[in-house]
Design a protein around this motif. Sequence first.
Motif, PDB file in Angstrom:
ATOM      1  N   LEU A  88      44.147  47.943  37.281  1.00 43.66           N
ATOM      2  CA  LEU A  88      43.207  48.994  37.792  1.00 43.66           C
ATOM      3  C   LEU A  88      42.212  48.162  38.693  1.00 43.66           C
ATOM      4  O   LEU A  88      41.801  48.870  39.631  1.00 43.66           O
ATOM      5  CB  LEU A  88      42.466  49.445  36.510  1.00 43.66           C
ATOM      6  N   ASP A  89      41.869  47.172  38.502  1.00 40.42           N
ATOM      7  CA  ASP A  89      40.998  46.443  39.413  1.00 40.42           C
ATOM      8  C   ASP A  89      41.251  46.174  40.667  1.00 40.42           C
ATOM      9  O   ASP A  89      40.672  46.567  41.712  1.00 40.42           O
ATOM     10  CB  ASP A  89      40.422  45.158  38.786  1.00 40.42           C
ATOM     11  N   ASP A  90      42.500  45.930  40.763  1.00 39.34           N
ATOM     12  CA  ASP A  90      43.335  45.628  42.011  1.00 39.34           C
ATOM     13  C   ASP A  90      43.446  47.088  42.803  1.00 39.34           C
ATOM     14  O   ASP A  90      43.222  47.043  43.777  1.00 39.34           O
ATOM     15  CB  ASP A  90      44.633  45.115  41.684  1.00 39.34           C
ATOM     16  N   GLY A  94      38.211  46.443  42.857  1.00 42.57           N
ATOM     17  CA  GLY A  94      37.283  45.959  42.580  1.00 42.57           C
ATOM     18  C   GLY A  94      35.879  46.993  42.100  1.00 42.57           C
ATOM     19  O   GLY A  94      34.981  46.664  42.154  1.00 42.57           O
ATOM     20  N   ARG A  95      36.493  48.254  41.556  1.00 47.27           N
ATOM     21  CA  ARG A  95      35.330  49.184  41.398  1.00 47.27           C
ATOM     22  C   ARG A  95      35.511  49.619  39.782  1.00 47.27           C
ATOM     23  O   ARG A  95      34.980  50.787  39.486  1.00 47.27           O
ATOM     24  CB  ARG A  95      35.705  50.582  42.128  1.00 47.27           C
ATOM     25  N   ILE A  96      36.155  48.623  39.157  1.00 49.44           N
ATOM     26  CA  ILE A  96      36.344  49.237  37.554  1.00 49.44           C
ATOM     27  C   ILE A  96      35.349  48.590  36.559  1.00 49.44           C
ATOM     28  O   ILE A  96      34.851  47.164  36.816  1.00 49.44           O
ATOM     29  CB  ILE A  96      37.750  48.679  36.953  1.00 49.44           C
ATOM     30  N   GLY A 159      44.599  37.714  38.233  1.00 48.57           N
ATOM     31  CA  GLY A 159      43.287  37.692  37.714  1.00 48.57           C
ATOM     32  C   GLY A 159      42.550  38.982  38.119  1.00 48.57           C
ATOM     33  O   GLY A 159      43.328  39.617  39.142  1.00 48.57           O
ATOM     34  N   CYS A 160      41.211  39.174  38.030  1.00 49.02           N
ATOM     35  CA  CYS A 160      40.684  40.347  38.540  1.00 49.02           C
ATOM     36  C   CYS A 160      40.363  40.175  39.893  1.00 49.02           C
ATOM     37  O   CYS A 160      39.849  39.271  40.544  1.00 49.02           O
ATOM     38  CB  CYS A 160      39.507  40.584  37.694  1.00 49.02           C
ATOM     39  N   VAL A 161      40.080  41.235  40.907  1.00 51.03           N
ATOM     40  CA  VAL A 161      39.335  41.291  42.066  1.00 51.03           C
ATOM     41  C   VAL A 161      37.959  40.890  41.959  1.00 51.03           C
ATOM     42  O   VAL A 161      37.441  40.030  42.576  1.00 51.03           O
ATOM     43  CB  VAL A 161      39.584  42.657  42.778  1.00 51.03           C
ATOM     44  N   GLN A 162      37.255  41.359  40.900  1.00 50.80           N
ATOM     45  CA  GLN A 162      35.892  41.083  40.778  1.00 50.80           C
ATOM     46  C   GLN A 162      35.936  39.833  39.910  1.00 50.80           C
ATOM     47  O   GLN A 162      36.705  39.560  39.022  1.00 50.80           O
ATOM     48  CB  GLN A 162      35.228  42.316  39.847  1.00 50.80           C
ATOM     49  N   ARG A 163      34.847  38.777  40.358  1.00 53.63           N
ATOM     50  CA  ARG A 163      34.829  37.304  39.543  1.00 53.63           C
ATOM     51  C   ARG A 163      33.572  37.335  38.797  1.00 53.63           C
ATOM     52  O   ARG A 163      32.574  37.639  39.312  1.00 53.63           O
ATOM     53  CB  ARG A 163      35.048  36.552  40.778  1.00 53.63           C
ATOM     54  N   PRO A 164      33.664  36.539  37.684  1.00 55.37           N
ATOM     55  CA  PRO A 164      34.753  35.965  37.433  1.00 55.37           C
ATOM     56  C   PRO A 164      35.864  37.031  36.621  1.00 55.37           C
ATOM     57  O   PRO A 164      36.966  36.789  36.257  1.00 55.37           O
ATOM     58  CB  PRO A 164      34.281  35.161  36.044  1.00 55.37           C
TER      59      PRO A 164
END
Length: 295
Positions: A88-90, A94-96, A159-164
């Motif tokens: 979902l993040d991908d 990065g909006r989840i 991994g997530c687009v949003q880090r970490p």
Amino acid sequence: MRLSTVILPIHRWSEGQKVWRHAEDLGFHTAYTYDHLSWRSFRDAPWFGAVPTLTAAAAATERMRLGTLVTSPNFRHPVTLAKDLITLDDVSDGRITLGIGAGGTGFDATAMGQAAWSPRERADRFEEFVPVLDRLLTEPVVTYEGEFYSAHEVRNIPGCVQRPRIPFAVAATGPRGLKLAARYGQAWVTYGDPRGPGDIPVEECPAVVSRQLDKLEIACAEIDREMGELDRVLLQGSTAERPLESLDAFVDYAGRYAEIGITEIVIHWPVPGSVFDADMGVFERIATEAAAQLS
């Protein structure tokens, strides 16, 4: 004060995509959906899955954040949930946001054949679920053996687009949940008094949330974290307050909660003939005009 909405997953996508795009056009900060198998008075009516709905919404929108409000361990396992969230993040670039709570005693609690868990067992599971999910979303390989959940050499690459990782919005009012919010949350969520918020007199509702905020501040102080690092989210709709009756009513309502420290209010997208029935014209005015009056 941020203004967000909850869009129930009740629409066939030919119509649902229009609702999610309209929410973005109205300027909502985040559009959430409930992550249930069914819910209360909607049990015998259309109700779609949260993850596919959010995936479709991610493809149909561009700017608005998207999320669950909330996911729980009632029918989720952290290993499979983590894979869904990374995807979902991908898809959303990065909006989840993951709204997450301990779960309750509704239909989800027994749909898979188990007896409903006691409040203590829900808290026990939640206390294990959140840190395991945190690891699964931040580490490329995870092995874990716990009382309730296991993971054996689980890969979550890339991994997530949003880090970490994607932000957690932890719904909690009890001491153990508040500690999880303080340690793992980027936001904290409340809907008021969990013992029966609909029965609380309107004039007492902000004081209930204020006391919860005091407890959250103590939980943060115990780990040397500033409470100001967390967004404080109020889900409207579970109390006797009626802020969607007019723009002025909403501005007064939101102002009271802003004064005690709430930073985001979430209002339900109107559903005619339901507990979330509201005048769409008033709702749209609140979405487009309230923020200017609260600044």
